[in-house]
Design a protein around this motif. Structure first.
Motif, mmCIF file in Angstrom:
data_model
loop_
_atom_site.group_PDB
_atom_site.id
_atom_site.type_symbol
_atom_site.label_atom_id
_atom_site.label_comp_id
_atom_site.label_asym_id
_atom_site.label_seq_id
_atom_site.Cartn_x
_atom_site.Cartn_y
_atom_site.Cartn_z
ATOM 1 N N ARG A 54 -17.434 48.033 -3.142
ATOM 2 C CA ARG A 54 -16.544 46.937 -3.798
ATOM 3 C C ARG A 54 -16.065 46.275 -3.137
ATOM 4 O O ARG A 54 -15.244 46.225 -1.988
ATOM 5 N N VAL A 55 -15.897 44.889 -4.496
ATOM 6 C CA VAL A 55 -15.172 43.873 -3.937
ATOM 7 C C VAL A 55 -14.519 43.998 -4.846
ATOM 8 O O VAL A 55 -14.309 43.774 -5.829
ATOM 9 N N ALA A 56 -13.379 42.726 -4.188
ATOM 10 C CA ALA A 56 -12.609 42.154 -5.145
ATOM 11 C C ALA A 56 -13.516 41.301 -6.190
ATOM 12 O O ALA A 56 -13.964 40.125 -5.511
ATOM 13 N N GLY A 57 -12.763 41.205 -7.140
ATOM 14 C CA GLY A 57 -13.749 39.442 -7.831
ATOM 15 C C GLY A 57 -13.820 39.826 -9.753
ATOM 16 O O GLY A 57 -12.976 40.774 -10.157
ATOM 17 N N GLY A 58 -14.298 39.333 -10.294
ATOM 18 C CA GLY A 58 -15.041 39.363 -12.354
ATOM 19 C C GLY A 58 -14.382 38.223 -12.713
ATOM 20 O O GLY A 58 -13.040 37.227 -12.511
ATOM 21 N N ALA A 59 -15.614 37.632 -13.578
ATOM 22 C CA ALA A 59 -15.081 36.915 -14.829
ATOM 23 C C ALA A 59 -13.629 36.635 -15.292
ATOM 24 O O ALA A 59 -13.178 35.303 -15.727
ATOM 25 N N GLY A 60 -13.534 38.006 -15.627
ATOM 26 C CA GLY A 60 -12.348 37.945 -17.339
ATOM 27 C C GLY A 60 -12.377 37.255 -18.542
ATOM 28 O O GLY A 60 -11.810 36.964 -19.338
ATOM 29 N N GLU A 61 -14.257 37.816 -18.518
ATOM 30 C CA GLU A 61 -14.580 36.996 -19.895
ATOM 31 C C GLU A 61 -14.904 38.094 -20.879
ATOM 32 O O GLU A 61 -15.170 37.397 -21.831
ATOM 33 N N LEU A 62 -14.449 38.886 -20.657
ATOM 34 C CA LEU A 62 -15.133 40.350 -21.545
ATOM 35 C C LEU A 62 -14.052 41.487 -21.957
ATOM 36 O O LEU A 62 -12.855 41.478 -20.953
ATOM 37 N N ASP A 63 -14.359 41.923 -23.542
ATOM 38 C CA ASP A 63 -13.482 42.789 -22.929
ATOM 39 C C ASP A 63 -14.846 44.110 -22.923
ATOM 40 O O ASP A 63 -15.794 43.918 -23.771
#
Length: 288
Positions: A54-63
């Motif tokens: 479980r880590v922080a992150g993500g592309a913020g590219e999806l609904d």
């Protein structure tokens, strides 16, 4: 008689039609929020918790939206007759209704979307791929199968739950759902998931059991023409890796990924790995 399932809906992140839409499906006995919550943060750009996988992150590219089975999570308790004869195909039709309501807010009703579902949610994904091929851009089919075993076993489980409720399933669920050591490592995740099982409506759960027992798409998935990734838990006793290998072999160009340490609820057990695989799918790194 045609069943009329009322599903729950969860808008994890819903902004506008400039972003791809990802639709998430649950496993029997789970709410989509409990099952997918950690992975959603990684997919949609929020922070996950930092602990092993479980880590922080993500592309913020999806609904990202999700749906809940009848009587599970956000879905209302079903009436006596609305689930009579429920099928996986009818659940898939109801999922399209959930999607269209979300797309009405985005301004792109009828547009194709990406899909990821676990177990019965993966069975619904298979039906969507076959029955609404123009609507699904690609799918992650997770800890699922084209055939879940003899209907008689599912009928027995359904009858027990109708009589005595979903708490009768907790002990067996712990054995099926979680890989070795997960209960000790992530007790809060386990409690969150089991709480959803214990509070699921008994008639909704039982109706889905009957639908799962009738699900049989063996020999059908060769007609799928979009990218598919089949994700198995190496320690899954319910849908072992051979079941996902069968899917990957059947779908032209499909990718198979087996996750070490995971059992039947891979998005909760290995959220980073599942998020990465789903992101690869959406980014075109899995081709049909």
């Amino acid at each position: 008689m045609t069943a009329r399932p009322r599903l729950g809906a969860v808008e994890f992140v819903l902004r506008d039609a400039t972003r791809p839409l990802l639709v998430l499906g649950p496993s029997l006995g789970t709410s989509v929020a409990a099952l997918w919550g950690d992975a959603v943060g990684l997919l949609a750009g929020a922070s996950g918790s930092v602990d092993g996988d479980r880590v922080a992150g993500g592309a913020g590219e999806l609904d990202v939206i999700g749906w809940d089975l009848p009587g599970h999570g956000t879905a209302p308790a079903p009436s006596a007759d609305e689930l009579d004869g429920l099928s996986i195909g009818e659940l898939a039709d109801a999922v399209l209704g959930v999607v269209e309501r979300a797309q009405a807010r985005r301004g792109d009703v009828g547009a194709p979307f990406w899909y990821a579902g676990v177990s019965v949610g993966g069975a619904v994904g298979q039906r969507l791929l076959l029955d609404a091929p123009d609507r699904v851009l690609g799918a992650a089919l997770i800890c699922t199968a084209t055939y879940f075993g003899e209907p008689s076993g599912w009928a027995e489980r359904a009858e027990l739950v109708r009589r005595a409720g979903t708490p009768t399933q907790v002990e067996a669920a712990v054995r099926r759902w979680f890989g070795p050591g997960f209960l000790d490592r992530e007790p809060q995740v386990v409690l969150r998931l089991l709480a959803g099982l214990q509070t699921a409506d008994r008639f909704g759960y039982a109706a889905v059991c009957d639908a799962v027992g009738a699900h049989d798409l063996r020999g059908r998935l060769g007609a799928v023409g979009v990218p598919v990734v089949a994700i198995a838990g190496a320690a899954d006793p319910a849908t072992p890796p051979a079941k996902l290998e069968e899917i990957a072999d059947a779908v032209p160009g499909a990718r198979l990924q087996v996750l070490d340490g995971a059992a039947h609820l891979a998005p909760a057990e290995r959220p980073q790995a599942v998020a990465d695989l789903v992101r690869d799918l959406v980014r075109g790194r899995v081709t049909a």
